[in-house]
Structure formats: structure tokens, C-alpha cells
Design an enzyme around this catalytic site. Structure first.
Site, PDB file in Angstrom:
ATOM      1  N   ASP B  31      56.087  34.727  -5.384  1.00  0.00           N
ATOM      2  CA  ASP B  31      55.331  33.479  -5.502  1.00  0.00           C
ATOM      3  C   ASP B  31      56.035  32.587  -6.531  1.00  0.00           C
ATOM      4  OD1 ASP B  31      52.026  32.734  -4.942  1.00  0.00           O
ATOM      5  OD2 ASP B  31      53.132  31.566  -6.411  1.00  0.00           O
ATOM      6  N   ILE B  32      56.171  31.289  -6.219  1.00  0.00           N
ATOM      7  CA  ILE B  32      56.875  30.401  -7.164  1.00  0.00           C
ATOM      8  C   ILE B  32      56.004  30.040  -8.366  1.00  0.00           C
ATOM      9  CG2 ILE B  32      58.418  29.406  -5.434  1.00  0.00           C
ATOM     10  CD1 ILE B  32      56.549  26.923  -5.450  1.00  0.00           C
ATOM     11  N   ASN B  88      43.383  34.560   0.898  1.00  0.00           N
ATOM     12  CA  ASN B  88      42.510  33.389   0.843  1.00  0.00           C
ATOM     13  C   ASN B  88      42.451  32.700   2.195  1.00  0.00           C
ATOM     14  OD1 ASN B  88      42.010  33.609  -1.947  1.00  0.00           O
ATOM     15  ND2 ASN B  88      43.957  32.613  -2.412  1.00  0.00           N
ATOM     16  N   GLY B  94      40.662  28.506  -1.835  1.00  0.00           N
ATOM     17  CA  GLY B  94      41.883  27.961  -2.420  1.00  0.00           C
ATOM     18  C   GLY B  94      43.128  28.166  -1.575  1.00  0.00           C
ATOM     19  N   GLN B  95      42.954  28.336  -0.279  1.00  0.00           N
ATOM     20  CA  GLN B  95      44.151  28.457   0.568  1.00  0.00           C
ATOM     21  C   GLN B  95      44.902  27.135   0.582  1.00  0.00           C
ATOM     22  OE1 GLN B  95      43.531  29.468   4.746  1.00  0.00           O
ATOM     23  NE2 GLN B  95      45.723  29.763   5.091  1.00  0.00           N
ATOM     24  N   HIS B 101      49.128  34.485   4.214  1.00  0.00           N
ATOM     25  CA  HIS B 101      49.934  35.133   3.175  1.00  0.00           C
ATOM     26  C   HIS B 101      49.038  36.011   2.317  1.00  0.00           C
ATOM     27  CE1 HIS B 101      48.746  31.101   1.778  1.00  0.00           C
ATOM     28  NE2 HIS B 101      48.783  31.539   0.531  1.00  0.00           N
ATOM     29  N   LEU B 102      49.478  37.237   2.155  1.00  0.00           N
ATOM     30  CA  LEU B 102      48.754  38.226   1.360  1.00  0.00           C
ATOM     31  C   LEU B 102      49.387  38.251  -0.028  1.00  0.00           C
ATOM     32  CD1 LEU B 102      46.659  40.612   1.470  1.00  0.00           C
ATOM     33  CD2 LEU B 102      48.603  42.074   2.097  1.00  0.00           C
TER      34      LEU B 102
END
Lengths: 115, 115
Positions: B31-32, B88, B94-95, B101-102
Site C-alpha cells: 500500500d502506498i 472495504n 471507505g472504499q 483489494h484485501l
């Protein structure tokens, strides 16, 4: 089934009230300590203590946990507003019952980070 | 593949660095905007915008997301200490990217409630 597992007893109907959903593979019921207006646990009926113990042969069953959670979310009117699924494994994640359980939370805005 | 989906581009190797893990069905990458010392996203290579759009035919693929996350957690040394998986769906959860994506989070104690 594990004789001393509370979630096995719930899946077997020995304790707890009527499930939110149940079929031959999975059972869903409300968390007794809810963290959101909707807080439901989805578990495999088979005793698997944690995701670390899940084998490749459980792939379809694990997928069913997610699909079942999505269907329950839709049934509860959460599909459009949104819902968060959480699966804790091990001590730092806060896993307290060692039978895989997927948390479904909805009915409020969820914050970030997720705990 | 969706042409305007950033996660499709990552799965296709068009953007981003080397994945943490990739095979014909799933891709994992960091994740960035990490929320824990280890924060990895596991996605299906197929474009599915959210769990609401997952069909029964995706059951095995969804199970693979969970099994892959468990294997990556083990590879990263998180199996014993623990890790949290978060998925999400929709605005209240908050998607932000509409490609399933998990989230895999580990390396610190996670709080409760999960956001």
C-alpha cells in the site's frame, strides 16, 4: 467439531439464538459485543482455528465466507451504504476465539486505519 | 481489465514496482499509504469493482485472496505475531479504489474496534 469451541457449539445450535444465516457450510450470528449498528460474524461450520491453519482444500469454503458476508450485507440493507469485513489472525490482530470468524460491520462510517 | 483502473494497471505490470507476489489469478503489492509496518494489498487480476459485484462464480478466486494473504503473512514472518485482513465495500467503509483489494496489516498491535 471441537468439543471446547464456543463457535462450534453455536454452529451446532447448542448455544445462542437463531442464526442470522446458516447452511451446511457456514453460520452467521450477531457479535455479542457489537462495534457497529450491524456487527455479524460469519464462520465455517468446520472447525479451523485460524487462517494460518487453513489449507488449500479450504479455498472454496473461504470464498464462501466472503460471498455469504456480501449476501448478508445486502439482506441487511448495507450493500449501497457500505460495510467492512475484518479477519483477525493471531495475538497482535486481537484474535480471541480460535475458530475462523469473519467480522461484518456496517451501519456507521468506519474510520481509517482499521484499528 | 478496465482501462481506467489503477489496480488493473498494477496487475498488468504497467505501473508500480515489482509485486510482493503474483500469479495468474492474484497480485499483491505494498500500500502506498501504509497503516502498519506491513501493509500489503492482495487483489484479483480480474477486474471486480467491489464485493457487491462478486458472483458465485468468483467463489474460488475470493478464497484464493484469503489463502494468498495467509501465505504472504507467513513469508513476511507475521504468522505467529498475527495480522489483520480488511476488505472495504462502499462509501461508509471507505472504499476508494473500485477494484476488490484485501488489506493485509501486520507488524504492530491492531486496536479494536477496527476503525
Amino acid at each position: 467439531m471441537s468439543n471446547d469451541c464456543i463457535f462450534c457449539k453455536i454452529a451446532a445450535g447448542e448455544i445462542g439464538g437463531p442464526p442470522v444465516y446458516q447452511d451446511e457450510e457456514v453460520t452467521a450470528f450477531r457479535d455479542i459485543n457489537p462495534q457497529a449498528p450491524h456487527h455479524i460474524l460469519v464462520i465455517p461450520n468446520e472447525h479451523i482455528s485460524s487462517l494460518n491453519e487453513a489449507a488449500d482444500g479450504h479455498q472454496a469454503l473461504l470464498g464462501k465466507l466472503l460471498l455469504t458476508a456480501a449476501k448478508i450485507a445486502a439482506d441487511q440493507g448495507l450493500a449501497e451504504t457500505g460495510y467492512r469485513l475484518v479477519l483477525n489472525t493471531g495475538p497482535q490482530a486481537g484474535q480471541t476465539v480460535f475458530h475462523i470468524h469473519l467480522h461484518l460491520l456496517g451501519g456507521r462510517r468506519m474510520a481509517w486505519p482499521p484499528g
